[in-house]
Design a protein around this motif. Sequence first.
Motif, mmCIF file in Angstrom:
data_model
loop_
_atom_site.group_PDB
_atom_site.id
_atom_site.type_symbol
_atom_site.label_atom_id
_atom_site.label_comp_id
_atom_site.label_asym_id
_atom_site.label_seq_id
_atom_site.Cartn_x
_atom_site.Cartn_y
_atom_site.Cartn_z
ATOM 1 N N VAL A 10 0.954 -1.028 -0.083
ATOM 2 C CA VAL A 10 -0.030 -0.004 -0.143
ATOM 3 C C VAL A 10 0.923 1.117 -0.058
ATOM 4 C CG1 VAL A 10 -1.751 1.276 1.271
ATOM 5 C CG2 VAL A 10 -1.742 -1.204 1.410
ATOM 6 N N THR A 11 0.683 2.166 -0.940
ATOM 7 C CA THR A 11 1.400 3.454 -1.055
ATOM 8 C C THR A 11 0.859 4.368 -0.101
ATOM 9 O OG1 THR A 11 0.566 4.239 -2.988
ATOM 10 C CG2 THR A 11 2.509 2.854 -3.114
ATOM 11 N N GLY A 12 1.318 5.113 0.732
ATOM 12 C CA GLY A 12 0.898 6.032 1.657
ATOM 13 C C GLY A 12 0.086 5.607 2.756
ATOM 14 N N GLY A 13 0.573 4.570 3.454
ATOM 15 C CA GLY A 13 -0.086 3.826 4.343
ATOM 16 C C GLY A 13 -0.114 4.083 5.812
ATOM 17 N N SER A 14 0.747 5.451 6.365
ATOM 18 C CA SER A 14 0.712 5.814 7.668
ATOM 19 C C SER A 14 -0.244 6.543 8.112
ATOM 20 C CB SER A 14 2.154 6.400 7.613
ATOM 21 O OG SER A 14 2.251 7.728 6.850
ATOM 22 N N ARG A 15 -1.195 7.166 7.321
ATOM 23 C CA ARG A 15 -2.238 8.110 8.065
ATOM 24 C C ARG A 15 -3.360 8.023 7.109
ATOM 25 N NH1 ARG A 15 -0.378 13.544 5.754
ATOM 26 N NH2 ARG A 15 -1.336 14.627 7.646
ATOM 27 N N GLY A 16 -4.472 8.559 7.885
ATOM 28 C CA GLY A 16 -5.677 8.793 6.868
ATOM 29 C C GLY A 16 -6.399 7.379 6.129
ATOM 30 N N LEU A 17 -6.647 7.740 4.957
ATOM 31 C CA LEU A 17 -7.238 6.548 4.076
ATOM 32 C C LEU A 17 -6.273 5.122 4.101
ATOM 33 C CD1 LEU A 17 -9.246 8.154 1.211
ATOM 34 C CD2 LEU A 17 -9.883 7.595 3.656
ATOM 35 N N ILE A 32 1.692 -6.920 5.259
ATOM 36 C CA ILE A 32 1.746 -5.321 4.830
ATOM 37 C C ILE A 32 3.280 -4.909 4.488
ATOM 38 C CG2 ILE A 32 0.989 -3.262 5.164
ATOM 39 C CD1 ILE A 32 -1.522 -5.100 5.078
ATOM 40 N N ILE A 33 3.112 -4.599 3.419
ATOM 41 C CA ILE A 33 4.415 -3.536 2.989
ATOM 42 C C ILE A 33 3.649 -2.093 2.648
ATOM 43 C CG2 ILE A 33 6.147 -2.825 1.328
ATOM 44 C CD1 ILE A 33 6.583 -6.005 0.927
ATOM 45 N N PHE A 34 4.087 -1.104 3.516
ATOM 46 C CA PHE A 34 3.631 0.243 3.179
ATOM 47 C C PHE A 34 4.650 1.188 2.948
ATOM 48 C CE2 PHE A 34 3.235 0.522 7.858
ATOM 49 C CZ PHE A 34 3.551 1.681 7.919
ATOM 50 N N THR A 35 4.429 2.312 2.277
ATOM 51 C CA THR A 35 5.069 3.437 2.284
ATOM 52 C C THR A 35 4.574 4.455 2.829
ATOM 53 O OG1 THR A 35 4.073 4.606 0.246
ATOM 54 C CG2 THR A 35 5.902 2.758 -0.337
ATOM 55 N N TYR A 36 5.469 5.540 3.253
ATOM 56 C CA TYR A 36 5.121 6.653 3.842
ATOM 57 C C TYR A 36 6.169 7.944 3.283
ATOM 58 C CZ TYR A 36 9.511 5.791 6.416
ATOM 59 O OH TYR A 36 10.844 5.715 7.030
ATOM 60 N N HIS A 37 5.596 9.097 3.406
ATOM 61 C CA HIS A 37 6.313 10.132 2.702
ATOM 62 C C HIS A 37 7.673 10.603 3.422
ATOM 63 C CE1 HIS A 37 7.282 14.508 1.067
ATOM 64 N NE2 HIS A 37 6.768 13.673 -0.010
ATOM 65 N N SER A 38 7.385 10.988 4.804
ATOM 66 C CA SER A 38 8.477 11.477 5.497
ATOM 67 C C SER A 38 8.345 11.255 6.973
ATOM 68 C CB SER A 38 8.533 12.953 5.631
ATOM 69 O OG SER A 38 7.194 13.415 5.463
ATOM 70 N N ASN A 39 7.145 10.944 7.374
ATOM 71 C CA ASN A 39 7.078 10.858 8.960
ATOM 72 C C ASN A 39 7.216 9.360 9.309
ATOM 73 O OD1 ASN A 39 6.015 10.907 12.046
ATOM 74 N ND2 ASN A 39 4.696 12.476 11.396
ATOM 75 N N LYS A 40 8.393 9.151 9.754
ATOM 76 C CA LYS A 40 8.733 7.614 10.403
ATOM 77 C C LYS A 40 8.125 7.166 11.634
ATOM 78 C CE LYS A 40 12.738 4.545 10.883
ATOM 79 N NZ LYS A 40 12.181 3.883 12.181
ATOM 80 N N GLU A 41 7.945 8.152 12.403
ATOM 81 C CA GLU A 41 7.319 7.906 13.782
ATOM 82 C C GLU A 41 5.774 7.452 13.491
ATOM 83 O OE1 GLU A 41 6.148 9.846 17.912
ATOM 84 O OE2 GLU A 41 7.369 11.315 16.750
ATOM 85 N N GLU A 42 5.023 8.175 12.575
ATOM 86 C CA GLU A 42 3.823 7.597 12.391
ATOM 87 C C GLU A 42 3.728 6.237 11.764
ATOM 88 O OE1 GLU A 42 2.032 10.625 9.534
ATOM 89 O OE2 GLU A 42 0.759 11.510 11.155
ATOM 90 N N ALA A 43 4.845 6.151 10.784
ATOM 91 C CA ALA A 43 4.900 4.634 10.144
ATOM 92 C C ALA A 43 5.320 3.683 11.207
ATOM 93 C CB ALA A 43 5.948 4.770 9.107
#
Length: 254
Positions: A10-17, A32-43
Motif C-alpha cells: 500500500v502506498t501512503g499507508g501511514s495516515r488517513g485513508l 503488509i508492506i507500506f510506504t510513507y512520505h516523511s514521518n517515520k514515527e507515524e509509520a
Amino acid sequence: MSTKSKIALVTGGSRGLGRAMVLSLAKNGNNIIFTYHSNKEEADNVIAEIISLGQKAVAYPLDVSKLTTFDHFIHQISQHLTEHEGNPNFDFLINNAGTGVYGSVTDTTEEAFDAMVNIHFKGVYFLTQKLLPLLRNGGRIVNISSGLTRVSFPNVSAYAAVKGAIETYTRCLAKELGSRQITANTVAPGAIATDFGGGANKTDETKRNTIAGITALGRVGEPEDIGGVVAFLCTPEAGWLNGQRIELSGGMMV
C-alpha cells in the motif's frame, strides 16, 4: 501467524485513508508492506498496530512523484520479501498515496498541475509498471480515485482531471492483465474526514454540515468507511469484480 498470509503493498499507508486500508487488510490476515512520505514515527506506530493484529509489517519512505527512486524502492522490497518470504512476490497492490491541490482553472500554476500529474497519475502508472513482474498471477490492483470524477465542484480541476485519468488507466489494466487473472478496480472516496487537503472535512463545521446535507446517509465519511472496502477487494469473494469504479460516498449527490 500462518505462513500462508498473503502480502499487500500500500502506498501512503501511514495516515488517513492509507492507514485505514492497511489495518483492514491486516485484520483480514494479510502481511503488509507500506510506504510513507516523511514521518517515520507515524509509520512505526502503524507497524506496531499491524503486529498487534498478528501480521507482519514493514514500511519504506517513498515519494511517488520521484520516478528515479522507484528502482531503489523495488530493490528494497524484493530483498525484504526474498529474505522473509522466500521469494520477491506479493499479492495485492493498492495505489493510494496522494495530496490535494486547490485552485481555480485560471489560477492553477503549471507547477501545481505537474505535481498532481506526477503524484496521482504518472507515478501510479510507472510504479505499477515496475511492480507488475513481482505481482503474483491472480493478484489484485486497487487504484484510489475520487468522487470528484463524477460530480463537479469549483477549484479542484487539476486533481479531479488526473483522477479521471486513473479511472481510464485502471480499465485498461483490467483488460491487459486478465490473462494473468489479475483484477484492477478503482475506489472513489467521497468527502472523508482526514487531514487531506488541509483537513477541512475534519475540522470545518460549516463544510461538514454542507457535506452532510448533500449525502444520503447524512454525514461526512470516515477513513474506516474506505479501508474495509479496499480490504474486501483483496478477498476471494471479490474475484469476479474487475475493471470497475466503486464510489464510497454515502450517497453524495445521488
